[in-house]
Design a protein around this motif. Structure first.
Motif, PDB file in Angstrom:
ATOM      1  N   PHE A   1       0.833  -1.309  -0.097  1.00 20.70           N
ATOM      2  CA  PHE A   1       0.016   0.175   0.084  1.00 20.70           C
ATOM      3  C   PHE A   1       0.841   1.099   0.212  1.00 20.70           C
ATOM      4  O   PHE A   1       0.439   2.149  -0.751  1.00 20.70           O
ATOM      5  CB  PHE A   1      -0.921  -0.036   1.356  1.00 20.70           C
ATOM      6  CG  PHE A   1      -1.822   0.981   1.246  1.00 20.70           C
ATOM      7  CD1 PHE A   1      -2.666   1.644   0.086  1.00 20.70           C
ATOM      8  CD2 PHE A   1      -2.125   1.762   2.481  1.00 20.70           C
ATOM      9  CE1 PHE A   1      -3.645   2.375   0.174  1.00 20.70           C
ATOM     10  CE2 PHE A   1      -3.027   2.824   2.585  1.00 20.70           C
ATOM     11  CZ  PHE A   1      -3.670   2.987   1.491  1.00 20.70           C
ATOM     12  N   TYR A   2       2.124   1.198   0.671  1.00 15.95           N
ATOM     13  CA  TYR A   2       2.936   2.333   0.838  1.00 15.95           C
ATOM     14  C   TYR A   2       3.335   2.421  -0.726  1.00 15.95           C
ATOM     15  O   TYR A   2       3.588   3.629  -1.197  1.00 15.95           O
ATOM     16  CB  TYR A   2       4.000   1.940   1.733  1.00 15.95           C
ATOM     17  CG  TYR A   2       5.187   3.012   1.647  1.00 15.95           C
ATOM     18  CD1 TYR A   2       5.323   4.316   2.254  1.00 15.95           C
ATOM     19  CD2 TYR A   2       6.223   2.598   0.945  1.00 15.95           C
ATOM     20  CE1 TYR A   2       6.128   5.117   1.950  1.00 15.95           C
ATOM     21  CE2 TYR A   2       7.255   3.502   0.657  1.00 15.95           C
ATOM     22  CZ  TYR A   2       7.355   4.826   1.282  1.00 15.95           C
ATOM     23  OH  TYR A   2       8.418   5.343   1.180  1.00 15.95           O
ATOM     24  N   ASP A   3       4.034   1.582  -1.214  1.00 15.94           N
ATOM     25  CA  ASP A   3       4.390   1.491  -2.494  1.00 15.94           C
ATOM     26  C   ASP A   3       3.514   2.445  -3.503  1.00 15.94           C
ATOM     27  O   ASP A   3       4.017   3.080  -4.439  1.00 15.94           O
ATOM     28  CB  ASP A   3       5.024   0.406  -3.184  1.00 15.94           C
ATOM     29  CG  ASP A   3       6.013  -0.300  -2.426  1.00 15.94           C
ATOM     30  OD1 ASP A   3       6.800   0.356  -1.807  1.00 15.94           O
ATOM     31  OD2 ASP A   3       6.316  -1.475  -2.696  1.00 15.94           O
ATOM     32  N   PHE A   4       2.187   1.854  -3.441  1.00 15.72           N
ATOM     33  CA  PHE A   4       1.172   2.516  -4.287  1.00 15.72           C
ATOM     34  C   PHE A   4       1.081   4.156  -3.777  1.00 15.72           C
ATOM     35  O   PHE A   4       0.818   4.764  -5.000  1.00 15.72           O
ATOM     36  CB  PHE A   4      -0.287   1.920  -3.894  1.00 15.72           C
ATOM     37  CG  PHE A   4      -1.302   2.494  -4.566  1.00 15.72           C
ATOM     38  CD1 PHE A   4      -1.777   2.315  -5.862  1.00 15.72           C
ATOM     39  CD2 PHE A   4      -2.266   3.261  -3.596  1.00 15.72           C
ATOM     40  CE1 PHE A   4      -2.910   3.003  -6.545  1.00 15.72           C
ATOM     41  CE2 PHE A   4      -3.364   3.701  -4.214  1.00 15.72           C
ATOM     42  CZ  PHE A   4      -3.553   3.562  -5.557  1.00 15.72           C
ATOM     43  N   LEU A   5       1.011   4.345  -2.787  1.00 15.80           N
ATOM     44  CA  LEU A   5       0.850   5.762  -2.256  1.00 15.80           C
ATOM     45  C   LEU A   5       2.048   6.562  -2.921  1.00 15.80           C
ATOM     46  O   LEU A   5       1.705   7.830  -3.180  1.00 15.80           O
ATOM     47  CB  LEU A   5       0.702   6.020  -0.993  1.00 15.80           C
ATOM     48  CG  LEU A   5      -0.450   5.258   0.184  1.00 15.80           C
ATOM     49  CD1 LEU A   5      -0.429   5.343   1.450  1.00 15.80           C
ATOM     50  CD2 LEU A   5      -1.755   5.885  -0.710  1.00 15.80           C
ATOM     51  N   ILE A   6       3.125   6.118  -2.494  1.00 14.38           N
ATOM     52  CA  ILE A   6       4.316   7.047  -2.975  1.00 14.38           C
ATOM     53  C   ILE A   6       4.340   7.113  -4.625  1.00 14.38           C
ATOM     54  O   ILE A   6       5.242   7.944  -5.199  1.00 14.38           O
ATOM     55  CB  ILE A   6       5.761   6.317  -2.343  1.00 14.38           C
ATOM     56  CG1 ILE A   6       6.632   7.651  -2.293  1.00 14.38           C
ATOM     57  CG2 ILE A   6       6.267   5.165  -2.935  1.00 14.38           C
ATOM     58  CD1 ILE A   6       7.764   7.267  -1.449  1.00 14.38           C
ATOM     59  N   GLY A   7       4.018   5.732  -5.280  1.00 14.75           N
ATOM     60  CA  GLY A   7       4.257   6.024  -6.816  1.00 14.75           C
ATOM     61  C   GLY A   7       2.994   6.678  -7.515  1.00 14.75           C
ATOM     62  O   GLY A   7       3.185   6.945  -8.513  1.00 14.75           O
TER      63      GLY A   7
ATOM     64  N   ALA B   1     -11.376   0.488   6.303  1.00 20.76           N
ATOM     65  CA  ALA B   1     -10.658   0.546   7.730  1.00 20.76           C
ATOM     66  C   ALA B   1      -9.178   0.853   7.679  1.00 20.76           C
ATOM     67  O   ALA B   1      -8.807   1.794   8.245  1.00 20.76           O
ATOM     68  CB  ALA B   1     -11.208  -0.571   8.631  1.00 20.76           C
ATOM     69  N   LEU B   2      -8.668   0.032   6.659  1.00 18.99           N
ATOM     70  CA  LEU B   2      -7.364   0.379   6.530  1.00 18.99           C
ATOM     71  C   LEU B   2      -6.957   1.637   6.246  1.00 18.99           C
ATOM     72  O   LEU B   2      -6.003   2.574   6.747  1.00 18.99           O
ATOM     73  CB  LEU B   2      -6.754  -0.729   5.898  1.00 18.99           C
ATOM     74  CG  LEU B   2      -4.921  -0.959   5.613  1.00 18.99           C
ATOM     75  CD1 LEU B   2      -4.561  -2.202   5.179  1.00 18.99           C
ATOM     76  CD2 LEU B   2      -4.586   0.021   4.489  1.00 18.99           C
ATOM     77  N   VAL B   3      -7.614   2.095   5.181  1.00 22.20           N
ATOM     78  CA  VAL B   3      -7.414   3.520   4.611  1.00 22.20           C
ATOM     79  C   VAL B   3      -7.609   4.513   5.737  1.00 22.20           C
ATOM     80  O   VAL B   3      -6.657   5.360   5.819  1.00 22.20           O
ATOM     81  CB  VAL B   3      -8.396   3.707   3.307  1.00 22.20           C
ATOM     82  CG1 VAL B   3      -8.307   5.133   2.995  1.00 22.20           C
ATOM     83  CG2 VAL B   3      -7.966   2.639   2.270  1.00 22.20           C
TER      84      VAL B   3
ATOM     85  N   ARG C   1      -9.125   7.338  -4.159  1.00 30.62           N
ATOM     86  CA  ARG C   1      -8.125   7.103  -4.857  1.00 30.62           C
ATOM     87  C   ARG C   1      -7.140   6.351  -3.874  1.00 30.62           C
ATOM     88  O   ARG C   1      -6.543   5.304  -4.451  1.00 30.62           O
ATOM     89  CB  ARG C   1      -7.251   8.400  -4.768  1.00 30.62           C
ATOM     90  CG  ARG C   1      -7.689   9.538  -5.706  1.00 30.62           C
ATOM     91  CD  ARG C   1      -6.798  10.780  -5.748  1.00 30.62           C
ATOM     92  NE  ARG C   1      -5.442  10.457  -5.972  1.00 30.62           N
ATOM     93  CZ  ARG C   1      -4.607  11.432  -5.435  1.00 30.62           C
ATOM     94  NH1 ARG C   1      -5.018  12.677  -4.861  1.00 30.62           N
ATOM     95  NH2 ARG C   1      -3.270  11.152  -5.525  1.00 30.62           N
ATOM     96  N   MET C   2      -7.331   6.287  -2.364  1.00 33.82           N
ATOM     97  CA  MET C   2      -6.385   5.374  -1.626  1.00 33.82           C
ATOM     98  C   MET C   2      -7.063   3.906  -1.622  1.00 33.82           C
ATOM     99  O   MET C   2      -6.206   3.045  -1.839  1.00 33.82           O
ATOM    100  CB  MET C   2      -6.406   6.013  -0.398  1.00 33.82           C
ATOM    101  CG  MET C   2      -5.749   7.482  -0.057  1.00 33.82           C
ATOM    102  SD  MET C   2      -6.107   7.827   1.434  1.00 33.82           S
ATOM    103  CE  MET C   2      -4.829   6.806   2.518  1.00 33.82           C
ATOM    104  N   GLU C   3      -8.101   3.897  -1.713  1.00 34.91           N
ATOM    105  CA  GLU C   3      -8.878   2.636  -1.785  1.00 34.91           C
ATOM    106  C   GLU C   3      -8.752   1.850  -2.972  1.00 34.91           C
ATOM    107  O   GLU C   3      -9.101   0.537  -3.148  1.00 34.91           O
ATOM    108  CB  GLU C   3     -10.313   2.543  -1.079  1.00 34.91           C
ATOM    109  CG  GLU C   3     -10.957   1.127  -0.710  1.00 34.91           C
ATOM    110  CD  GLU C   3     -12.339   1.059  -0.164  1.00 34.91           C
ATOM    111  OE1 GLU C   3     -12.494   0.192   0.780  1.00 34.91           O
ATOM    112  OE2 GLU C   3     -13.065   2.072  -0.580  1.00 34.91           O
TER     113      GLU C   3
END
Length: 280
Positions: free
Chosen positions: A63-69, A110-112, A141-143
């Motif tokens: 998830f972090y890789d997705f957010l930073i990319g 819930a994770l988001v 966007r996050m989910e």
């Protein structure tokens, strides 16, 4: 709103599944039987807990890789403290959750919500200064990492920890709750069929049924108004909810029969015949 040390509770889409995307209103409510919270590993964890935490940590790293990319505007790094998030991930950060996955209760939402809440950048506006629509758009966007597409309503409902009223234009607002509306909400119950279901299969089936003129006409002429009536009666705390729920149950039995597990049809019909309960 949940604080970082508290669990982010599951949610139930009480009314509006399918119909929300075709012009009806919708209502979500918190479901506090299940929840999730971010934790760091500790020395007293047993082997099973360590395995579960390890699996969750791998998911959070992806998830972090997705957010930073992601290069969409605004950048996630301008909203979420990704450096601190990464440091905690390197320390074994994991999500402790008992929200069942695949039940529509908001496990990914819930994770988001938990990540957004725990890692604010220093200049991020608090929730009361950010519109719900802005939050919904960001959460969608996050989910999207988990589903490829998201409306953002699940994480928004969970983050707000409050019933969410979604109008016909798909604009969310925090639902005003009274003792009478709370009493009605507390009378709803969930039935666990223990039958695995894939949402995309049901959505495909629904799309095929919409191509049928008879179904399409009744869906827009009867199901959507009935759904709206259920939402309005629930929020108003009106006893009319019994009548509207019964109507909605009958419509779903007639129009969505293929989506109802076969061994629950008799239970469904019994509720309609006795008027003691209604299943949807």
């Amino acid at each position: 709103m949940c604080t970082p040390q508290n669990a982010f509770f599951a949610k139930i889409l009480l009314f509006g599944e399918y119909s929300l995307m075709h012009g009806s209103t919708a209502l979500t409510i918190p479901f506090k039987q299940y929840g999730a919270a971010l934790h760091m590993p500790h020395k007293t964890m047993d082997k099973k807990a360590e395995r579960i935490a390890g699996y969750s940590s791998k998911q959070l790293n992806a998830f972090y890789d997705f957010l930073i990319g992601d290069r969409s505007w605004p950048l996630f790094r301008d909203i979420i403290d990704l450096e601190l998030f990464k440091r905690d991930l390197d320390g074994g950060l994991y999500l402790s959750s008992n929200i069942p996955s695949g039940y529509g209760l908001g496990s990914s939402g819930a994770l988001v919500a938990a990540v957004y809440d725990r890692y604010p950048v220093s200049n991020r506006r608090p929730m009361e200064n950010t519109s719900l629509e802005e939050l919904r758009t960001l959460f969608a966007r996050m989910e999207a990492f988990f589903h490829g597409h998201s409306s953002g309503f699940d994480p928004l409902s969970i983050y707000a920890n409050n019933p969410l009223h979604i109008n016909k234009k798909q604009c969310p607002s925090l639902a005003g709750i009274t003792p009478s509306s709370t009493k009605i909400m507390n009378r709803f119950f969930l039935i666990n069929t223990n039958i695995p279901r894939k949402t995309n299969v049901l959505i495909t089936l629904f799309g095929e049924k919409l191509q049928q003129k008879h179904f399409n006409d009744r869906f827009h002429r009867e199901v959507i108004p009935c759904t709206d009536a259920c939402v309005s009666a629930t929020l108003a705390g009106s006893p009319d909810i019994r009548h509207h729920m019964s109507d909605l149950s009958q419509l779903q039995l007639e129009l969505f029969r293929e989506m109802i597990p076969g061994n629950y049809v008799s239970l469904w019909k019994e509720g309609l015949a006795s008027q003691q309960y209604a299943v949807k």
